[in-house]
Design a protein around this motif. Sequence first.
Motif, PDB file in Angstrom:
ATOM      1  N   ALA A  40       7.341  -3.335  -1.616  1.00  0.00           N
ATOM      2  CA  ALA A  40       5.801  -3.764  -1.145  1.00  0.00           C
ATOM      3  C   ALA A  40       5.710  -4.219   0.157  1.00  0.00           C
ATOM      4  O   ALA A  40       4.607  -3.870   0.720  1.00  0.00           O
ATOM      5  N   GLU A  41       6.851  -4.727   0.764  1.00  0.00           N
ATOM      6  CA  GLU A  41       6.454  -5.192   2.216  1.00  0.00           C
ATOM      7  C   GLU A  41       7.334  -4.738   3.356  1.00  0.00           C
ATOM      8  O   GLU A  41       7.214  -5.111   4.342  1.00  0.00           O
ATOM      9  N   ALA A  45      11.190  -8.125   4.762  1.00  0.00           N
ATOM     10  CA  ALA A  45      10.481  -9.471   4.008  1.00  0.00           C
ATOM     11  C   ALA A  45      11.602  -9.850   2.985  1.00  0.00           C
ATOM     12  O   ALA A  45      11.340 -10.808   2.489  1.00  0.00           O
TER      13      ALA A  45
END
Length: 227
Positions: A40-41, A45
């Motif tokens: 997702a990041e 992250a």
Amino acid sequence: MSADKSAAATFRLLWETKESARSSLSVGGIVEAAIALADAEGLGAVSMQRVAGELGYTAMALYRHVPGKDQLVALMADRAQGNPPVESGKEWRTEILNWADAAWDFYLAHPWILRVATTGAPTGPNELAWFEALLRPLAQSGLATENLVATAMFISSAVRDLARIATEIVPSGSDYGNLLAQVIRPDRFPTLASLMTSGAMEDDGDVRPALDFGLNLILDGLTTHTS
């Protein structure tokens, strides 16, 4: 922790992690949460504290299962790869091209893994399964045993690095050619000047054709080498 002890701890975790472990506060649960976060990041992250927060625990609770971030990233990389493509029963060349297709898709699905440093030979169960899946058809090609690992490394590195470029490149289209036209002179860059004239220097950002051409060129050469 010394480098040797850290490597040993990572190796143990890679081979002892149970796929059936589904509770969030288990090695499997921690790794799955970290992969979801990286997907997702991005890899930047991922930290022990952030993953712990995603699971509703403190970082200290995670350390009882995974010694540190280095081990966590190694576990993530191995787990995210999943299983290699199933052997199709076709000729060795097709098997290698199928392997490259599957690896390409995997890298583009999890681009963060392309930022994981390669610190040594594969050691995890999935990493070794992928390596075996490439070595097997190479061995069937008639290539000498002493050249199998080197050839597999070359092919896997080409797929990985071109996948990395594919995730980073920003297409510049005809602007690239226009920029080069300001500095490329036939007396200094005769080959580049010729390519510009033919339109071959426009950048559409698609590097997959380079991989396909390069792989087929290698496999053509391998066929000639072993015949």
